[in-house]
Design a protein around this motif. Structure first.
Motif, PDB file in Angstrom:
ATOM      1  N   ARG A  81      17.167  12.951   4.226  1.00  0.00           N
ATOM      2  CA  ARG A  81      16.715  14.154   4.909  1.00  0.00           C
ATOM      3  C   ARG A  81      17.538  15.358   4.454  1.00  0.00           C
ATOM      4  O   ARG A  81      18.692  15.226   4.051  1.00  0.00           O
ATOM      5  N   GLY A  82      16.936  16.528   4.542  1.00  0.00           N
ATOM      6  CA  GLY A  82      17.609  17.780   4.241  1.00  0.00           C
ATOM      7  C   GLY A  82      16.742  18.929   4.686  1.00  0.00           C
ATOM      8  O   GLY A  82      15.550  18.756   4.962  1.00  0.00           O
ATOM      9  N   PHE A  83      17.305  20.112   4.756  1.00  0.00           N
ATOM     10  CA  PHE A  83      16.526  21.264   5.193  1.00  0.00           C
ATOM     11  C   PHE A  83      15.446  21.596   4.169  1.00  0.00           C
ATOM     12  O   PHE A  83      14.267  21.718   4.503  1.00  0.00           O
ATOM     13  N   ASN A  84      15.809  21.722   2.911  1.00  0.00           N
ATOM     14  CA  ASN A  84      14.866  21.822   1.798  1.00  0.00           C
ATOM     15  C   ASN A  84      15.199  20.718   0.798  1.00  0.00           C
ATOM     16  O   ASN A  84      16.342  20.575   0.390  1.00  0.00           O
ATOM     17  N   GLY A  85      14.171  19.959   0.411  1.00  0.00           N
ATOM     18  CA  GLY A  85      14.429  18.834  -0.473  1.00  0.00           C
ATOM     19  C   GLY A  85      15.055  17.683   0.285  1.00  0.00           C
ATOM     20  O   GLY A  85      16.246  17.403   0.153  1.00  0.00           O
ATOM     21  N   GLY A  86      14.246  17.005   1.098  1.00  0.00           N
ATOM     22  CA  GLY A  86      14.788  15.916   1.892  1.00  0.00           C
ATOM     23  C   GLY A  86      15.394  14.815   1.043  1.00  0.00           C
ATOM     24  O   GLY A  86      16.470  14.306   1.337  1.00  0.00           O
ATOM     25  N   GLY A  87      14.698  14.436  -0.041  1.00  0.00           N
ATOM     26  CA  GLY A  87      15.226  13.422  -0.941  1.00  0.00           C
ATOM     27  C   GLY A  87      16.147  14.012  -1.983  1.00  0.00           C
ATOM     28  O   GLY A  87      17.336  13.699  -2.045  1.00  0.00           O
ATOM     29  N   VAL A  88      15.600  14.905  -2.820  1.00  0.00           N
ATOM     30  CA  VAL A  88      16.343  15.487  -3.944  1.00  0.00           C
ATOM     31  C   VAL A  88      16.089  16.982  -3.993  1.00  0.00           C
ATOM     32  O   VAL A  88      14.958  17.429  -3.799  1.00  0.00           O
ATOM     33  N   ALA A  89      17.131  17.752  -4.271  1.00  0.00           N
ATOM     34  CA  ALA A  89      17.000  19.184  -4.508  1.00  0.00           C
ATOM     35  C   ALA A  89      17.571  19.512  -5.880  1.00  0.00           C
ATOM     36  O   ALA A  89      18.752  19.251  -6.142  1.00  0.00           O
ATOM     37  N   ASN A  90      16.727  20.037  -6.756  1.00  0.00           N
ATOM     38  CA  ASN A  90      17.179  20.516  -8.064  1.00  0.00           C
ATOM     39  C   ASN A  90      17.310  22.031  -7.951  1.00  0.00           C
ATOM     40  O   ASN A  90      16.345  22.767  -8.064  1.00  0.00           O
ATOM     41  N   ASP A  91      18.512  22.490  -7.685  1.00  0.00           N
ATOM     42  CA  ASP A  91      18.769  23.883  -7.336  1.00  0.00           C
ATOM     43  C   ASP A  91      19.455  24.597  -8.489  1.00  0.00           C
ATOM     44  O   ASP A  91      20.678  24.679  -8.556  1.00  0.00           O
ATOM     45  N   ASN A 113      12.300  21.919   6.363  1.00  0.00           N
ATOM     46  CA  ASN A 113      11.531  23.083   5.942  1.00  0.00           C
ATOM     47  C   ASN A 113      10.490  22.688   4.900  1.00  0.00           C
ATOM     48  O   ASN A 113       9.351  22.426   5.251  1.00  0.00           O
ATOM     49  N   SER A 114      10.868  22.596   3.635  1.00  0.00           N
ATOM     50  CA  SER A 114       9.902  22.301   2.566  1.00  0.00           C
ATOM     51  C   SER A 114      10.461  21.273   1.588  1.00  0.00           C
ATOM     52  O   SER A 114      11.669  21.144   1.421  1.00  0.00           O
ATOM     53  N   GLY A 115       9.529  20.563   0.933  1.00  0.00           N
ATOM     54  CA  GLY A 115       9.921  19.609  -0.094  1.00  0.00           C
ATOM     55  C   GLY A 115      10.483  18.323   0.473  1.00  0.00           C
ATOM     56  O   GLY A 115      11.646  17.988   0.254  1.00  0.00           O
ATOM     57  N   GLY A 116       9.632  17.572   1.191  1.00  0.00           N
ATOM     58  CA  GLY A 116      10.111  16.339   1.802  1.00  0.00           C
ATOM     59  C   GLY A 116      10.707  15.369   0.792  1.00  0.00           C
ATOM     60  O   GLY A 116      11.787  14.832   1.000  1.00  0.00           O
ATOM     61  N   GLY A 117       9.991  15.137  -0.301  1.00  0.00           N
ATOM     62  CA  GLY A 117      10.507  14.247  -1.331  1.00  0.00           C
ATOM     63  C   GLY A 117      11.439  14.936  -2.289  1.00  0.00           C
ATOM     64  O   GLY A 117      12.534  14.443  -2.591  1.00  0.00           O
ATOM     65  N   GLY A 140       4.546  21.156   0.872  1.00  0.00           N
ATOM     66  CA  GLY A 140       5.343  20.365  -0.046  1.00  0.00           C
ATOM     67  C   GLY A 140       5.945  19.135   0.597  1.00  0.00           C
ATOM     68  O   GLY A 140       7.154  18.918   0.510  1.00  0.00           O
ATOM     69  N   GLY A 141       5.103  18.332   1.247  1.00  0.00           N
ATOM     70  CA  GLY A 141       5.614  17.075   1.772  1.00  0.00           C
ATOM     71  C   GLY A 141       6.162  16.195   0.671  1.00  0.00           C
ATOM     72  O   GLY A 141       7.191  15.554   0.834  1.00  0.00           O
TER      73      GLY A 141
END
Length: 204
Positions: free
Chosen positions: A122-132, A150-154, A180-181
């Motif tokens: 889980r995370g606020f944006n990018g629950g699985g992975v966030a490429n920031d 917020n956005s980008g569940g996976g 963006g689930g």
């Protein structure tokens, strides 16, 4: 460069050998700076338990980390925070994250994910992975049961992303007005180009 394969993470970082067996419980973040570390699980059950640690692995811009055949989970924030070079192969990352981007992985460097499972993070944006702002290549991975406040569940992309032969299933973006689930794409906060390439990807 660490010249051996180690069975305990902290021994690998110190460059020492150990006969201790997995699972390894991590009680504080393991920073990888000015070195290259490779950790290979000796069995399919090889596990790293974050036990509520903020980040299990913290790879700085001078560090390099390779993980093979491991299960990693229970980090309070990101299981892996990468600003350097990261390669994971045959790794499961689960049950990590809180209010940050990228419960399993937050990437601002260069990352390669091969034949991995990212689940129940889980995370606020990018629950699985966030490429920031980083560069990420994903091949043959499964993202399942991850959630974003917020956005980008996976997965959230705000950098350069290439995903092939991968499946996103039952991931959720919880905010009512967000999308963006499975995958969400954002502009980079620092500016610059965002690139997303998907090939043979299933999102359900």
């Amino acid at each position: 460069t660490v010249p051996h394969v180690y069975r305990r993470i902290d021994d690998a970082l110190r460059g020492e050998e150990s006969g201790a067996s997995a699972p390894v419980v991590v009680t504080s973040s393991l920073m990888i700076a000015d070195k290259s570390v490779t950790i290979i699980g000796s069995t399919a059950e090889a596990a790293v338990n974050g036990s509520g640690t903020s980040d299990i692995f913290d790879v700085t811009d001078t560090g390099s980390l390779v993980l093979v055949d491991l299960s990693i989970g229970n980090a309070l924030q990101n299981a892996i925070f990468n600003q350097g070079n990261l390669t994971i192969d045959g790794v499961t990352i689960h049950d990590s994250g809180a209010d940050s981007r990228g419960g399993a992985i937050a990437n601002g460097g260069t990352a390669y994910l091969n034949f991995c499972v990212i689940k129940n993070n889980r995370g606020f944006n990018g629950g699985g992975v966030a490429n920031d702002g980083g560069t990420m290549h994903i091949n043959g991975c499964v993202f399942v049961d991850n959630a974003a406040g917020n956005s980008g569940g996976g997965l959230l992309n705000a950098g350069t992303l290439d995903v092939i032969n991968s499946v996103f299933t039952n991931n959720h973006a919880d905010a009512d007005d967000r999308l963006g689930g499975g995958i969400a794409v954002f502009d980079r906060e620092s500016g610059g180009t965002v690139t997303t390439h998907l090939a043979f990807v299933t999102i359900v």
